[in-house]
Design a protein around this motif. Structure first.
Motif, PDB file in Angstrom:
ATOM      1  N   MET A  90       0.728  -1.330  -0.211  1.00  0.00           N
ATOM      2  CA  MET A  90       0.104   0.070   0.132  1.00  0.00           C
ATOM      3  C   MET A  90       0.820   1.233  -0.126  1.00  0.00           C
ATOM      4  SD  MET A  90      -3.044   0.894  -0.377  1.00  0.00           S
ATOM      5  CE  MET A  90      -3.510   2.605  -0.681  1.00  0.00           C
ATOM      6  N   SER A  91       1.910   1.219   0.686  1.00  0.00           N
ATOM      7  CA  SER A  91       2.881   2.386   0.596  1.00  0.00           C
ATOM      8  C   SER A  91       3.310   2.866  -0.681  1.00  0.00           C
ATOM      9  CB  SER A  91       4.044   2.091   1.489  1.00  0.00           C
ATOM     10  OG  SER A  91       3.767   2.111   3.079  1.00  0.00           O
ATOM     11  N   ARG A  92       3.714   2.052  -1.430  1.00  0.00           N
ATOM     12  CA  ARG A  92       4.002   2.246  -2.833  1.00  0.00           C
ATOM     13  C   ARG A  92       3.063   2.934  -3.805  1.00  0.00           C
ATOM     14  NH1 ARG A  92       3.831   0.076  -7.375  1.00  0.00           N
ATOM     15  NH2 ARG A  92       2.819  -2.100  -6.661  1.00  0.00           N
ATOM     16  N   LEU A  93       1.915   2.200  -3.659  1.00  0.00           N
ATOM     17  CA  LEU A  93       0.689   2.220  -4.282  1.00  0.00           C
ATOM     18  C   LEU A  93       0.312   3.817  -3.961  1.00  0.00           C
ATOM     19  CD1 LEU A  93      -1.687  -0.768  -4.320  1.00  0.00           C
ATOM     20  CD2 LEU A  93      -0.403   0.137  -6.211  1.00  0.00           C
ATOM     21  N   TYR A  94       0.375   4.055  -2.631  1.00  0.00           N
ATOM     22  CA  TYR A  94      -0.261   5.418  -2.230  1.00  0.00           C
ATOM     23  C   TYR A  94       0.769   6.487  -2.681  1.00  0.00           C
ATOM     24  CZ  TYR A  94      -1.852   8.238   1.783  1.00  0.00           C
ATOM     25  OH  TYR A  94      -2.230   9.391   2.592  1.00  0.00           O
ATOM     26  N   ALA A 109      -1.183  14.226   3.875  1.00  0.00           N
ATOM     27  CA  ALA A 109      -1.238  13.001   3.208  1.00  0.00           C
ATOM     28  C   ALA A 109      -0.259  11.736   3.275  1.00  0.00           C
ATOM     29  CB  ALA A 109      -1.415  13.150   1.908  1.00  0.00           C
ATOM     30  N   ARG A 110       1.066  12.575   3.326  1.00  0.00           N
ATOM     31  CA  ARG A 110       2.026  11.439   3.414  1.00  0.00           C
ATOM     32  C   ARG A 110       2.286  11.087   5.028  1.00  0.00           C
ATOM     33  NH1 ARG A 110       4.188  14.607  -1.257  1.00  0.00           N
ATOM     34  NH2 ARG A 110       4.498  12.733  -2.836  1.00  0.00           N
ATOM     35  N   THR A 168      -7.938   6.842   3.042  1.00  0.00           N
ATOM     36  CA  THR A 168      -7.071   7.892   3.133  1.00  0.00           C
ATOM     37  C   THR A 168      -6.769   8.635   2.040  1.00  0.00           C
ATOM     38  OG1 THR A 168      -5.190   6.851   3.784  1.00  0.00           O
ATOM     39  CG2 THR A 168      -6.452   7.669   5.688  1.00  0.00           C
ATOM     40  N   LEU A 169      -6.211   7.653   0.916  1.00  0.00           N
ATOM     41  CA  LEU A 169      -5.693   8.061  -0.299  1.00  0.00           C
ATOM     42  C   LEU A 169      -6.930   9.052  -0.990  1.00  0.00           C
ATOM     43  CD1 LEU A 169      -3.434   8.137  -2.366  1.00  0.00           C
ATOM     44  CD2 LEU A 169      -4.359   6.250  -3.357  1.00  0.00           C
TER      45      LEU A 169
END
Length: 461
Positions: free
Chosen positions: A159-163, A189-190, A198-199
């Protein structure tokens, strides 16, 4: 109750299957206090209509808290179903979906790409507008960040990468011109918990904010609103980062500027040869929920706007603090976002009488003052004199003369009021027409005045 039961069951099943709110089954199970939420299915976990309703409402409240009230989960689920159906019918098999997403963004948001769009693609875009499809949700589906509403495979591997990839994609679309206004949202956001929920929340806010600043008429309304959240503090005088004591050669002098919540903040540094370097920053203080935002502009920033250039890292910075008393003795400022030029934090203390006396002697008697950006310091005069049906009149630098500005020369000028921050700005011996609400500064050269249809006149018509 009979009508509520199936919709709550459907919504909770979708949330579990798509990992919409939480990235794992375990997180969702922990929130609800149940086990094996997907293998047992929602109906077994919450066997009664009252339990289904209570479970959804608890999650709705949690979503509201996490998104600062921005997301209504019921409305989001309705939009998700509608957008997913549209995507499946029209875009599911489209080649190069990232390019398609970019094309839709370019047409839906300013400056609104008006080039011809033909065939099926034009038909799809028109349907997006007519059916009021949620564009951020649609973009997430095109970028393959969000599965379809009826998907049973919402597993997330990274998810971190997609986000981050999605945020970078949107930053590429919005560009650098409005980055200073988007930075606080991008930073939040970050720093937030990374999930599809949240995204979506931040993606929507970022695009809404971009639309506001990229549209001059919207920008005026936002500037008008910002006046209501500006904060006036009694912070005039000397400050340093040594608890106010005279044990440092670095100090600040703050003076109030013309606008409420706006200050000039000069940083002084004394060198060994009694040379005192001075750099005057502009500071805007606004309230954001339970914190204060301190927005600093370097002297170079205004010239960047005059030239139509983008802000660089050294031109601006955002800091935040907790809510302060009207007469604070200390300001603890924490930087928002990355910067290679500005310190991460600063703790400023109001100077003691001894420090004030010492610094005043340095400025007035002892030291030679060097100001490397003196030529970029400015004086602003909010001197809009008259507004007629067709023109604005601003007194020029010559007695008895006005700049006659057509109200149709810039989108949003028809909204200008007499008490707005409109007038003349002088910098390095040059005069500019300043429209602060629009972040617009027009040089009073013949060519620039001609560009906007502005005349010099000796009377008001």
């Amino acid at each position: 109750m009979k009508q509520e039961y199936p919709i709550y069951e459907e919504w909770l099943s979708v949330i579990a299957n798509t990992h919409l709110v939480y990235n794992t089954d375990e997180e969702l199970e922990q929130f609800f206090g149940v086990n094996s939420i997907r293998s047992n299915n929602i109906k077994r976990c919450f066997s009664k209509p009252q339990k289904l309703r209570a479970a959804f409402r608890d999650l709705k409240e949690e979503v509201g808290i996490e998104t600062d009230g921005f997301i209504d989960l019921e409305q989001m689920m309705e939009d998700y179903k509608k957008t997913s159906t549209f995507f499946r019918q029209n875009l599911h098999r489209r080649k190069n979906p990232q390019k398609v997403a970019w094309e839709f963004l370019s047409r839906y948001y300013p400056p609104y790409d008006k080039s011809a769009m033909r065939g099926k693609k034009a038909e799809i875009y028109n349907q997006i507008i007519e059916q009021e499809i949620d564009v951020p949700l649609l973009i997430m589906m095109l970028l393959k960040v969000l599965p379809g509403y009826n998907s049973t495979d919402g597993e997330i591997k990274d998810m971190s990468r997609l986000y981050e990839d999605t945020l970078q994609y949107i930053e590429g679309f919005t560009g650098d011109e409005f980055s200073s206004y988007l930075l606080p949202l991008l930073t939040k956001a970050r720093e937030a918990r990374k999930s599809r929920l949240t995204l979506y929340s931040y993606l929507t806010q970022i695009l809404d904010t971009y639309e506001t600043f990229a549209n001059p008429e919207n920008l005026y309304g936002l500037s008008d609103y910002s006046k209501t959240v500006s904060v006036d503090l009694d912070i005039e005088g000397f400050w340093n980062e040594c608890k106010g004591e005279p044990i440092t050669s670095d100090f600040w002098y703050i003076e109030h500027a013309l606008q409420e919540g706006t200050y000039f903040m000069t940083h002084y540094t004394k060198k060994s040869d009694n040379l005192l370097t001075a750099i005057r920053l502009t500071l805007h203080v606004i309230k954001e929920s339970d914190r204060l935002i301190f927005y600093f502009l370097h002297p170079k920033a205004i010239m960047q706007r005059i030239k139509g250039n983008q802000f660089g890292d050294s031109d601006q910075v955002w800091y935040q603090s907790g809510i302060l008393d009207s007469h604070p003795s200390e300001m603890q400022l924490l930087r928002r976002g990355y910067s290679a030029q500005w310190p991460f934090k600063a703790v400023l203390s109001r100077c003691s009488d001894g420090a004030v006396k010492k610094y005043e002697e340095w400025i007035n008697d002892v030291c030679k003052i060097e100001n490397p950006f003196k030529h970029l310091e400015y004086e602003f005069y909010a001197n809009l004199y008259a507004i007629t049906k067709s023109h604005l009149y601003i007194p020029s630098e010559n007695d008895g003369e006005f700049y006659k500005v057509p109200r149709n020369s810039m989108e949003g000028f028809e909204n200008i009021k007499l008490d707005d921050m409109v007038g003349t700005l002088t910098m390095d011996g040059k005069v500019y027409l300043a429209f602060d609400e629009f972040l617009l500064y027009i040089a009073t050269t013949k060519s620039e005045l001609r560009k906007y249809g502005i005349e010099r006149v000796d009377h008001i018509e």
